[in-house]
Design an enzyme around this catalytic site. Structure first.
Site, mmCIF file in Angstrom:
data_model
loop_
_atom_site.group_PDB
_atom_site.id
_atom_site.type_symbol
_atom_site.label_atom_id
_atom_site.label_comp_id
_atom_site.label_asym_id
_atom_site.label_seq_id
_atom_site.Cartn_x
_atom_site.Cartn_y
_atom_site.Cartn_z
ATOM 1 N N CYS A 2 -3.713 -3.209 -11.030
ATOM 2 C CA CYS A 2 -4.666 -3.221 -12.144
ATOM 3 C C CYS A 2 -5.879 -4.079 -11.782
ATOM 4 O O CYS A 2 -5.785 -4.998 -10.977
ATOM 5 C CB CYS A 2 -4.018 -3.810 -13.384
ATOM 6 N N ARG A 27 -8.880 -0.161 -5.955
ATOM 7 C CA ARG A 27 -7.535 -0.742 -6.054
ATOM 8 C C ARG A 27 -6.498 0.295 -6.472
ATOM 9 O O ARG A 27 -5.312 0.039 -6.380
ATOM 10 C CB ARG A 27 -7.534 -1.883 -7.099
ATOM 11 N N TRP A 74 -2.969 0.378 -13.502
ATOM 12 C CA TRP A 74 -2.062 1.107 -12.624
ATOM 13 C C TRP A 74 -0.692 0.903 -13.230
ATOM 14 O O TRP A 74 -0.155 -0.190 -13.229
ATOM 15 C CB TRP A 74 -2.140 0.560 -11.201
ATOM 16 N N ASN A 100 -3.216 -8.168 -16.137
ATOM 17 C CA ASN A 100 -2.615 -7.748 -14.857
ATOM 18 C C ASN A 100 -1.277 -8.436 -14.711
ATOM 19 O O ASN A 100 -1.095 -9.557 -15.208
ATOM 20 C CB ASN A 100 -3.480 -8.209 -13.681
ATOM 21 N N GLY A 101 -0.361 -7.816 -13.972
ATOM 22 C CA GLY A 101 0.920 -8.459 -13.705
ATOM 23 C C GLY A 101 1.973 -8.047 -14.721
ATOM 24 O O GLY A 101 1.844 -7.020 -15.389
ATOM 25 N N GLU A 477 11.801 1.979 11.675
ATOM 26 C CA GLU A 477 10.553 1.785 10.944
ATOM 27 C C GLU A 477 9.488 1.157 11.855
ATOM 28 O O GLU A 477 8.309 1.522 11.803
ATOM 29 C CB GLU A 477 10.795 0.919 9.702
ATOM 30 N N LYS A 481 5.806 2.824 12.557
ATOM 31 C CA LYS A 481 4.547 2.126 12.253
ATOM 32 C C LYS A 481 3.674 2.106 13.497
ATOM 33 O O LYS A 481 2.484 2.368 13.435
ATOM 34 C CB LYS A 481 4.905 0.690 11.842
ATOM 35 N N GLU A 484 2.304 5.798 14.324
ATOM 36 C CA GLU A 484 1.384 6.469 13.411
ATOM 37 C C GLU A 484 -0.016 5.860 13.402
ATOM 38 O O GLU A 484 -0.982 6.568 13.158
ATOM 39 C CB GLU A 484 1.956 6.584 11.990
ATOM 40 N N HIS A 500 22.996 5.445 27.714
ATOM 41 C CA HIS A 500 23.492 6.825 27.748
ATOM 42 C C HIS A 500 22.354 7.809 28.019
ATOM 43 O O HIS A 500 22.464 8.988 27.678
ATOM 44 C CB HIS A 500 24.217 7.152 26.442
ATOM 45 N N LYS A 598 -1.535 10.474 2.909
ATOM 46 C CA LYS A 598 -0.759 9.444 2.214
ATOM 47 C C LYS A 598 0.389 10.062 1.439
ATOM 48 O O LYS A 598 1.480 9.513 1.375
ATOM 49 C CB LYS A 598 -1.688 8.662 1.270
#
Ligand code: AGP
Length: 603
Positions: A2, A27, A74, A100-101, A477, A481, A484, A500, A598
């Site tokens: 937000c 944002r 948001w 916010n929050g 992961e 990262k 990409e 192996h 995205k």
């Protein structure tokens, strides 16, 4: 996340607020609104959708008023709707608030206020604030009311309040979520970041945690948490607008990596209370937990990797068998799904086509479904039987970082809740979980070494990531990262599997990132590290702090987790930064890597 903007003392507050909102659009948001305060009282306009929609109907608002507050929302508590958009008001429309929050104890407060006759019109946590202000006489004395209100609120938040009866006056409260005051010549500004008022002034005062400010056209008074009047230093902001939009960082990805302590704290806030997980705050009914005999996780990409961490944690802590499938495979493999299986979809966007199709399949089979997502009101959130939000705030960089680690945190909380339901409670871990945001902050503050290490990777064409157990999930992961955003070919392997076949590719200077956060597997990983070093590999170890010395020059990062089972989110930080700095030094387009989107809403 937000965005807040406010102005007091303007010749005409409306265009200033609209421009501030436009500056905050980067944002991410789903609705926006404005409240103006003038001699005739408050005037309000808010709606789901873009700031441009508000701008298009600005004729509905009065002009030439000196003061107002505005917000881009948001969604966290309550779907993105007109009613849930900010500002929110008290029963008589005399006080308006943007926030916010998260107000953690809003349910209790709302119950109490409703019992006293207050009428609520939204599903938000925010709305308790104007009603509390009303109760404490905020219409005529906003400052005193804000003090009393603040004493009732729990959580991490920031808010601005205006009253129609005090038209030249804004009260600002900062409790964890940032707030900055811009000092102008004739008017003053308040916003959640500099960007919102950079067109008007570059003189800024950053409120500290616990501060409350009363802002008029000519004065800025600030009280600290103890109620003492304080002077906060003024700074001059010399960023350009684009820099300011990324919080001064060169890329959203770096900004989002560094936002993780705050994102983690928002994610855990309502879920960890003392030594118990609050399952209701995760969207689940406690009574349902004991009935699930199996769990099937479906997800894609990074969310799939979070699912693998979840599997390790749920199986270890709750001893419930967990399968994790890549969603695009699951939907076509005619999976065997036994009764009493919970199907859990993990998705940052909540719109990934394959994950949605997998969820639909589970529903067709009549199984209970649960979604972990970052996006309130997303399709996955609407379609799943229950939903837990990660509250990471909008993630703008294509490469997922804070959404991934908050998925891990929520899965950790789920594992602990399931363990509790099976009489295997680990109250020690619940309490330690709450310490992770602070540990992340400490670690990030001293992470300069990762950038130096990345310098040795810029000319590489291939890399390997190895680990065992939960560390193998992290290795997957880490390699995603790296590839990409840096376009270096990277592969993850269970550390014991290299010999192996893949060991044939380990030659002089090949980088191998070894992840070893689990003391019980340490000796095994170290043997695998010795195998690759014997073939000339350059090792970058992400290891448990207790064994730091044994890594010697190979140490990339030490992970001081309060328990090995709580290491994954912390260990993800160096992996993210290593990928980021490598890509940055290679000059890649980090926030928008080639060929990637995205949100993957097609098969
Ligand atoms: C990761 O950095 C990528 N952005 C990608 O793998 C992503 O995690 C995947 O597409 C799934 O997206 P979702 O979480 O929005 O479903």
């Amino acid at each position: 996340m937000c965005g807040i903007v406010g102005v007091v003392g303007a010749e005409d507050a409306l265009p200033i607020l609209l421009q501030g909102l436009q500056r905050l659009e980067y944002r991410g948001y789903d609705s926006a609104g404005i409240a103006l305060s003038g001699p005739e009282g408050l005037a309000l306009s808010k709606a789901k959708g873009k700031v441009s929609m508000l701008a298009a109907r600005q004729d509905l608002l009065p002009r030439a008023l000196p003061c107002g507050i505005a917000h881009t929302r948001w969604a966290t508590h309550g779907a993105p709707t007109d009613e849930n958009a900010h500002p929110h008001t008290d029963c008589h429309g005399q006080i308006a608030v943007v926030h916010n929050g998260i107000v953690e104890n809003y349910r209790e407060l709302k119950g109490e206020l409703m019992a006293r006759g207050h009428r609520f019109v939204s599903d938000t946590d925010t709305e308790v604030i104007p009603h509390l202000l009303e109760d404490y006489g905020g219409a005529t004395d906003l400052l005193t009311a804000a003090r009393n209100t603040e004493a009732r609120l729990q959580g991490a938040y920031a808010f601005l309040a205006v009253s129609g009866q005090q038209p030249d006056y804004v009260v600002a409260v900062r409790r964890a979520s940032p707030l900055i005051i811009g000092r102008g010549d004739a008017a003053n500004y308040i916003a959640s970041d500099f960007t919102a008022f950079l067109d008007a002034t570059r003189r800024a005062i950053v409120l500290e945690n616990g501060d409350m400010a009363a802002v008029t056209p000519k004065t800025i008074r600030i009280w600290n948490e103890q109620g003492a009047l304080v002077d906060r230093p003024e700074m001059t902001v010399d960023w350009d607008i684009r820099q300011a939009e990324r919080g001064g960082y060169p890329h959203f990805m770096l900004k989002e990596i560094l936002e993780q302590p705050e994102a983690w704290s928002d994610c855990l806030l309502e879920r960890v209370q003392g030594e118990r997980i609050q399952v209701e705050a995760m969207g689940l009914a406690r009574a349902a937990l004991a009935g699930w005999e199996r769990i099937q996780i479906v997800a894609a990409g990074t969310a799939y990797h979070a699912g693998l961490v979840g599997k390790a944690l749920i199986e270890t802590l709750a001893r419930i068998p967990v399968d994790v499938d890549v969603a695009s495979e699951f939907r076509y493999r005619d999976p065997i799904l036994l009764p009493n299986t919970l199907v859990l979809a993990v998705s940052q966007s909540g719109e990934t086509a394959d994950t949605l199709a997998s969820l639909a399949l589970a529903k067709q089979r009549g199984l209970a479904t649960y979604a972990i997502t970052n996006t309130v009101g997303s399709t996955v959130a609407r379609e799943a039987g229950a939903v837990g939000y990660t509250y990471a705030g909008p993630e703008i960089a294509v490469a997922s970082t804070k959404a991934y680690t908050t998925q891990i945190l929520l899965l950790t909380a789920l594992a602990l809740a399931l363990a509790d339901a099976r009489h295997r409670a680990r109250t020690d871990l619940v309490a330690k979980l709450a310490s992770l945001p602070a540990l992340a902050e400490q670690w990030l503050a001293a992470s300069e070494g990762i950038r130096l290490a990345a310098q040795s990777l810029t000319d590489q064409e291939q890399m390997f990531y190895i680990g065992r157990g939960i560390d193998y999930a992290l290795a997957m992961e880490g390699q995603l990262k790296m590839k990409e955003i840096s376009y270096i070919h990277a592969e993850a392997y269970p550390a014991g599997e290299l010999k192996h076949g893949t060991l044939a590719l380990i030659t002089e200077g090949v980088p191998v990132v070894a992840i070893a956060t689990q003391p019980r597997l340490m000796a095994k990983v170290q043997s695998n590290v010795a195998e690759v070093k014997a073939r000339g590999a350059r090792v970058y170890a992400v290891g448990a702090a207790a064994l730091q010395e044994s890594w010697g020059d190979d140490s990339l990062a030490t992970i001081a987790a309060p328990d090995p089972l709580l290491a994954p989110a912390l260990a993800a930080l160096p992996l993210q930064l290593l990928a980021y700095w490598t890509a940055s030094l290679r000059g890649e387009d980090i926030d928008k890597p080639r060929n990637l989107a995205k949100s993957v809403t097609v098969e």
